[in-house]
Scaffold this motif. Structure first.
Motif, PDB file in Angstrom:
ATOM      1  N   GLY A  65       0.209   5.013  -1.355  1.00  0.00           N
ATOM      2  CA  GLY A  65      -0.863   5.824  -0.775  1.00  0.00           C
ATOM      3  C   GLY A  65      -0.341   7.022  -0.006  1.00  0.00           C
ATOM      4  O   GLY A  65       0.877   7.260   0.088  1.00  0.00           O
ATOM      5  N   HIS A  66      -1.300   7.756   0.557  1.00  0.00           N
ATOM      6  CA  HIS A  66      -0.976   9.024   1.226  1.00  0.00           C
ATOM      7  C   HIS A  66      -0.085   8.847   2.451  1.00  0.00           C
ATOM      8  O   HIS A  66       0.644   9.759   2.826  1.00  0.00           O
ATOM      9  CB  HIS A  66      -2.271   9.742   1.615  1.00  0.00           C
ATOM     10  N   GLY A  87       0.844  -1.201   0.000  1.00  0.00           N
ATOM     11  CA  GLY A  87       0.000   0.000   0.000  1.00  0.00           C
ATOM     12  C   GLY A  87       0.870   1.238   0.000  1.00  0.00           C
ATOM     13  O   GLY A  87       0.439   2.324   0.387  1.00  0.00           O
ATOM     14  N   CYS A 118      -9.822  10.129   7.703  1.00  0.00           N
ATOM     15  CA  CYS A 118      -9.471   9.438   8.951  1.00  0.00           C
ATOM     16  C   CYS A 118     -10.399   9.705  10.135  1.00  0.00           C
ATOM     17  O   CYS A 118     -10.906   8.766  10.745  1.00  0.00           O
ATOM     18  CB  CYS A 118      -8.048   9.815   9.364  1.00  0.00           C
ATOM     19  N   HIS A 149       4.999  -2.327  -2.630  1.00  0.00           N
ATOM     20  CA  HIS A 149       4.054  -3.147  -3.387  1.00  0.00           C
ATOM     21  C   HIS A 149       2.687  -2.476  -3.294  1.00  0.00           C
ATOM     22  O   HIS A 149       2.187  -2.229  -2.192  1.00  0.00           O
ATOM     23  CB  HIS A 149       3.962  -4.576  -2.823  1.00  0.00           C
ATOM     24  N   GLU A 196       0.411   4.630  12.254  1.00  0.00           N
ATOM     25  CA  GLU A 196       0.857   5.906  11.681  1.00  0.00           C
ATOM     26  C   GLU A 196       0.094   7.039  12.346  1.00  0.00           C
ATOM     27  O   GLU A 196      -1.123   6.956  12.500  1.00  0.00           O
ATOM     28  CB  GLU A 196       0.585   5.913  10.166  1.00  0.00           C
ATOM     29  N   ALA A 255      -6.011  -8.143   2.208  1.00  0.00           N
ATOM     30  CA  ALA A 255      -4.891  -7.576   1.435  1.00  0.00           C
ATOM     31  C   ALA A 255      -3.649  -8.447   1.593  1.00  0.00           C
ATOM     32  O   ALA A 255      -2.883  -8.640   0.648  1.00  0.00           O
ATOM     33  CB  ALA A 255      -4.602  -6.156   1.906  1.00  0.00           C
ATOM     34  N   LYS A 267      -4.441   4.564  18.877  1.00  0.00           N
ATOM     35  CA  LYS A 267      -4.600   5.240  17.580  1.00  0.00           C
ATOM     36  C   LYS A 267      -6.046   5.733  17.395  1.00  0.00           C
ATOM     37  O   LYS A 267      -6.284   6.881  16.988  1.00  0.00           O
ATOM     38  CB  LYS A 267      -4.195   4.288  16.451  1.00  0.00           C
ATOM     39  N   LYS A 298     -14.082   8.251  10.076  1.00  0.00           N
ATOM     40  CA  LYS A 298     -14.185   6.775  10.016  1.00  0.00           C
ATOM     41  C   LYS A 298     -13.573   6.119  11.253  1.00  0.00           C
ATOM     42  O   LYS A 298     -14.054   5.082  11.705  1.00  0.00           O
ATOM     43  CB  LYS A 298     -13.627   6.214   8.708  1.00  0.00           C
ATOM     44  N   ASP A 299     -12.560   6.749  11.833  1.00  0.00           N
ATOM     45  CA  ASP A 299     -11.981   6.136  13.033  1.00  0.00           C
ATOM     46  C   ASP A 299     -12.918   6.309  14.234  1.00  0.00           C
ATOM     47  O   ASP A 299     -12.994   5.430  15.104  1.00  0.00           O
ATOM     48  CB  ASP A 299     -10.585   6.694  13.306  1.00  0.00           C
ATOM     49  N   ILE A 357      -2.361  -0.249   3.916  1.00  0.00           N
ATOM     50  CA  ILE A 357      -3.484  -0.107   2.980  1.00  0.00           C
ATOM     51  C   ILE A 357      -4.597   0.701   3.662  1.00  0.00           C
ATOM     52  O   ILE A 357      -4.602   0.866   4.881  1.00  0.00           O
ATOM     53  CB  ILE A 357      -4.013  -1.482   2.509  1.00  0.00           C
ATOM     54  N   GLY A 358      -5.547   1.196   2.881  1.00  0.00           N
ATOM     55  CA  GLY A 358      -6.674   1.959   3.431  1.00  0.00           C
ATOM     56  C   GLY A 358      -7.598   1.059   4.242  1.00  0.00           C
ATOM     57  O   GLY A 358      -7.757  -0.125   3.934  1.00  0.00           O
ATOM     58  N   THR A 359      -8.200   1.644   5.290  1.00  0.00           N
ATOM     59  CA  THR A 359      -9.119   0.872   6.125  1.00  0.00           C
ATOM     60  C   THR A 359     -10.408   1.690   6.357  1.00  0.00           C
ATOM     61  O   THR A 359     -10.718   2.071   7.482  1.00  0.00           O
ATOM     62  CB  THR A 359      -8.472   0.541   7.485  1.00  0.00           C
ATOM     63  N   SER A 379      -1.469   0.520   9.140  1.00  0.00           N
ATOM     64  CA  SER A 379      -2.817   1.074   8.942  1.00  0.00           C
ATOM     65  C   SER A 379      -3.486   1.241  10.297  1.00  0.00           C
ATOM     66  O   SER A 379      -3.120   0.586  11.274  1.00  0.00           O
ATOM     67  CB  SER A 379      -3.675   0.113   8.119  1.00  0.00           C
ATOM     68  N   GLY A 397       1.591   5.552   3.016  1.00  0.00           N
ATOM     69  CA  GLY A 397       2.638   4.594   2.660  1.00  0.00           C
ATOM     70  C   GLY A 397       3.798   5.225   1.923  1.00  0.00           C
ATOM     71  O   GLY A 397       4.966   4.909   2.197  1.00  0.00           O
TER      72      GLY A 397
HETATM   73  N1  LIG Z   1      -4.287   9.788   5.421  1.00  0.00           N
HETATM   74  C1  LIG Z   1      -3.816  10.092   6.628  1.00  0.00           C
HETATM   75  O1  LIG Z   1      -3.541  11.262   6.960  1.00  0.00           O
HETATM   76  C2  LIG Z   1      -3.555   9.005   7.643  1.00  0.00           C
HETATM   77  C3  LIG Z   1      -2.868   9.306   8.818  1.00  0.00           C
HETATM   78  C4  LIG Z   1      -2.600   8.297   9.733  1.00  0.00           C
HETATM   79  C5  LIG Z   1      -3.052   7.009   9.469  1.00  0.00           C
HETATM   80  N2  LIG Z   1      -3.759   6.731   8.319  1.00  0.00           N
HETATM   81  C6  LIG Z   1      -4.179   5.346   8.072  1.00  0.00           C
HETATM   82  O2  LIG Z   1      -3.288   4.812   7.108  1.00  0.00           O
HETATM   83  C7  LIG Z   1      -3.963   3.854   6.275  1.00  0.00           C
HETATM   84  C8  LIG Z   1      -3.773   4.216   4.824  1.00  0.00           C
HETATM   85  O3  LIG Z   1      -4.401   5.457   4.566  1.00  0.00           O
HETATM   86  P1  LIG Z   1      -4.081   6.294   3.258  1.00  0.00           P
HETATM   87  O4  LIG Z   1      -4.715   7.628   3.444  1.00  0.00           O
HETATM   88  O5  LIG Z   1      -2.636   6.232   2.924  1.00  0.00           O
HETATM   89  O6  LIG Z   1      -4.878   5.438   2.164  1.00  0.00           O
HETATM   90  P2  LIG Z   1      -4.674   5.503   0.575  1.00  0.00           P
HETATM   91  O7  LIG Z   1      -5.955   5.043   0.005  1.00  0.00           O
HETATM   92  O8  LIG Z   1      -4.123   6.840   0.191  1.00  0.00           O
HETATM   93  O9  LIG Z   1      -3.527   4.440   0.304  1.00  0.00           O
HETATM   94  C9  LIG Z   1      -3.719   3.076   0.351  1.00  0.00           C
HETATM   95  C10 LIG Z   1      -2.888   2.433  -0.752  1.00  0.00           C
HETATM   96  O10 LIG Z   1      -3.018   1.030  -0.617  1.00  0.00           O
HETATM   97  C11 LIG Z   1      -3.132   0.454  -1.909  1.00  0.00           C
HETATM   98  N3  LIG Z   1      -3.760  -0.853  -1.750  1.00  0.00           N
HETATM   99  C12 LIG Z   1      -5.061  -1.144  -1.469  1.00  0.00           C
HETATM  100  N4  LIG Z   1      -5.234  -2.465  -1.371  1.00  0.00           N
HETATM  101  C13 LIG Z   1      -4.029  -3.033  -1.551  1.00  0.00           C
HETATM  102  C14 LIG Z   1      -3.577  -4.396  -1.572  1.00  0.00           C
HETATM  103  N5  LIG Z   1      -4.399  -5.410  -1.374  1.00  0.00           N
HETATM  104  N6  LIG Z   1      -2.254  -4.624  -1.808  1.00  0.00           N
HETATM  105  C15 LIG Z   1      -1.399  -3.585  -2.041  1.00  0.00           C
HETATM  106  N7  LIG Z   1      -1.796  -2.284  -2.045  1.00  0.00           N
HETATM  107  C16 LIG Z   1      -3.085  -2.011  -1.804  1.00  0.00           C
HETATM  108  C17 LIG Z   1      -3.925   1.473  -2.700  1.00  0.00           C
HETATM  109  O11 LIG Z   1      -3.761   1.325  -4.086  1.00  0.00           O
HETATM  110  C18 LIG Z   1      -3.336   2.792  -2.143  1.00  0.00           C
HETATM  111  O12 LIG Z   1      -2.235   3.222  -2.924  1.00  0.00           O
HETATM  112  C19 LIG Z   1      -5.411   3.842   6.760  1.00  0.00           C
HETATM  113  O13 LIG Z   1      -5.583   2.829   7.689  1.00  0.00           O
HETATM  114  C20 LIG Z   1      -5.552   5.203   7.435  1.00  0.00           C
HETATM  115  O14 LIG Z   1      -6.572   5.196   8.411  1.00  0.00           O
HETATM  116  C21 LIG Z   1      -3.998   7.698   7.403  1.00  0.00           C
END
Ligand SMILES: NC(=O)c1ccc[n+]([C@@H]2O[C@H](COP(=O)([O-])OP(=O)(O)OC[C@H]3O[C@@H](n4cnc5c(N)ncnc54)[C@H](O)[C@@H]3O)[C@@H](O)[C@H]2O)c1
Length: 403
Positions: free
Chosen positions: A20-21, A17, A265, A40, A158, A112, A210, A268-269, A94-96, A130, A23
């Motif tokens: 993502g934002h 993942g 976040c 990946h 995170e 995932a 968290k 949903k959290d 990955i997103g949750t 996540s 990862g």
């Molecule tokens: N966005 C934030 O500011 C933030 C802050 C702290 C924690 N979080 C947590 O971090 C986690 C990720 O959030 P995000 O905002 O980065 O989500 P996102 O949707 O931006 O990124 C998730 C990534 O995972 C990939 N992905 C999905 N399924 C997959 C799989 N089976 N195998 C490989 N890759 C896969 C997607 O293509 C995407 O690039 C969540 O649990 C969120 O609650 C987010």
């Protein structure tokens, strides 16, 4: 447990993942500190962008570190899950999200991981990053044990805020948790590449830590938004009251201003925590109705002052927060939807958002609108010069927040 034979791994870290934002900044940060990192991700366009040296979204400060890491061969991406076997540390980000009925999906992480399971191997450390529903770490431990590989599991949530990742990853204490002391030690050593301070909890404590953190923030925003509506209904300016009550008064210094509290976040959290409590979480649900109700309140106040049906309304800022290009769960879009029902026309602009082809240049919106609403507090709006009425609940213009 024996120390892992580190030399067997081509990479130090794989981030599942990792495009993502959360990862990608994490992968960049590890690579910047000298780790050999592979991502990946199932998103092929995002993988292609990363391998071409392009950030798939805007994250302030990330570009130079990213370019350096890619150029040095310390960061690459792949849509092939086989790369998971290449690294000693397997970090899952990955997103949750919750579903449309606000239910968390406890199986998101195990599902995932399912595709990667054949590539997990002895000596790796699996780190969940996540935000997970409580109990997911134990579920993953059980799943991995069933694979017959010696891969301990850690949960290290995170805690960065989007837009601040490249400073906060190197400054915030890292919460580290694992059942086995040796696994906690290895996770602490990995995150020690980024920061000096790690905080050790057991996985069940860390999962709640968290969720409590995000829910606490969401409830604080809801309290401020409630106060805002109370003051505003009385013709009073909440910002003047907030400034007055917090001046040289540390106990109230953390009272936030009013504003749209949304994004991927906090909401949903809070709902994950509500589901954990069998939906007996009145404070969390009330915070949701307050925060999600603010755009509705705003429109109803504007309706009292203006004949919206005869007006073109311009919305400035469609991202979920200031300085961001991220529109996920943005309340600006809820505002837009409500106004499209009430106003003659709705025009929208945002200097950062690139994923919405319906957005117009800001000059066109300000020229054609009869009434403007600042829906995201982008710094650019501080210099907004217009003779049109502006609804500014964020006080971006510094002229108060009465609507
Ligand atoms: N966005 C934030 O500011 C933030 C802050 C702290 C924690 N979080 C947590 O971090 C986690 C990720 O959030 P995000 O905002 O980065 O989500 P996102 O949707 O931006 O990124 C998730 C990534 O995972 C990939 N992905 C999905 N399924 C997959 C799989 N089976 N195998 C490989 N890759 C896969 C997607 O293509 C995407 O690039 C969540 O649990 C969120 O609650 C987010």
């Amino acid at each position: 447990m024996a120390e892992p034979a580190v030399r067997e791994f081509d990479r130090d870290v794989v981030v599942i993942g990792g495009c993502g934002h959360v990862g990608l900044p994490l992968a960049i940060a590890f690579a910047d500190r000298g780790a050999r990192v592979v991502i990946h991700d199932v998103s092929e366009p995002a993988v292609a962008a990363v391998n071409a040296g392009q950030l798939p979204f805007d994250e302030p400060g990330a570009a130079p570190l990213f370019a350096r890491a890619v150029a040095a061969g310390r960061l690459s991406a792949s849509a092939d899950p086989a790369v998971v076997g290449a690294a000693e540390h397997v970090v899952v980000v990955i997103g949750t999200p919750v579903d449309e009925h606000l239910n968390p999906d406890q199986t998101a992480i195990p599902k995932a991981l399912g595709g990667c399971a054949p590539f997990l191997r002895d000596g790796q450390l699996l780190i969940l990053r996540s935000t997970v529903f409580p109990g997911v770490t134990a579920l993953v431990e059980k799943m991995v044990a069933g694979l017959g590989v010696d891969v301990p599991v850690a949960f290290c949530p995170e805690r960065i805020a989007e837009g601040k990742a490249m400073t906060e990853l190197f400054t915030l204490p890292q919460i580290v948790s694992a059942r086995a002391p040796q696994a906690a030690k290895r996770a602490a050593a990995l995150f020690g590449l980024l920061t000096d301070q790690t905080v050790e909890l057991i996985p069940e404590e860390a999962e709640l830590a968290k969720l409590f953190t995000n829910t606490w923030r969401y409830i604080k925003f809801a309290a401020a938004n409630s106060f805002y509506m109370m003051a505003n209904d009385r013709g009073l300016d909440f910002e003047r009251i907030r400034e007055g009550l917090s001046r040289d008064y540390p106990r109230a210094a953390d009272m936030p201003g009013a504003g749209f509290a949304a994004g991927p976040c906090l909401f949903k959290d809070t709902m994950q925590l509500a589901a954990l409590s069998n939906n007996n979480f009145a404070l969390g649900h009330t915070a949701m109705t307050v925060n999600e109700g603010l755009p509705l309140y705003l429109v109803s106040r504007l309706e009292q002052r203006f004949d919206l049906a005869a007006l073109t309304v311009g919305i400035l800022g469609m991202a979920f927060k200031g300085g961001s290009d991220d529109t996920r769960s943005s309340l600006a879009y809820k505002l837009k939807r409500v106004l499209e029902f009430k106003a003659a026309r709705v025009l929208c602009a945002d200097p950062f958002v690139t994923c919405d082809v319906r957005l117009l240049p800001q000059e066109q919106v300000t020229a054609q609108a009869d009434l403007l609403i600042i829906a995201a507090p982008h710094p650019q709006y501080r210099d907004l010069a217009t003779s049109k009425p502006v609804a500014d609940i964020w006080n971006v213009l510094g002229q108060g927040v009465r609507v």
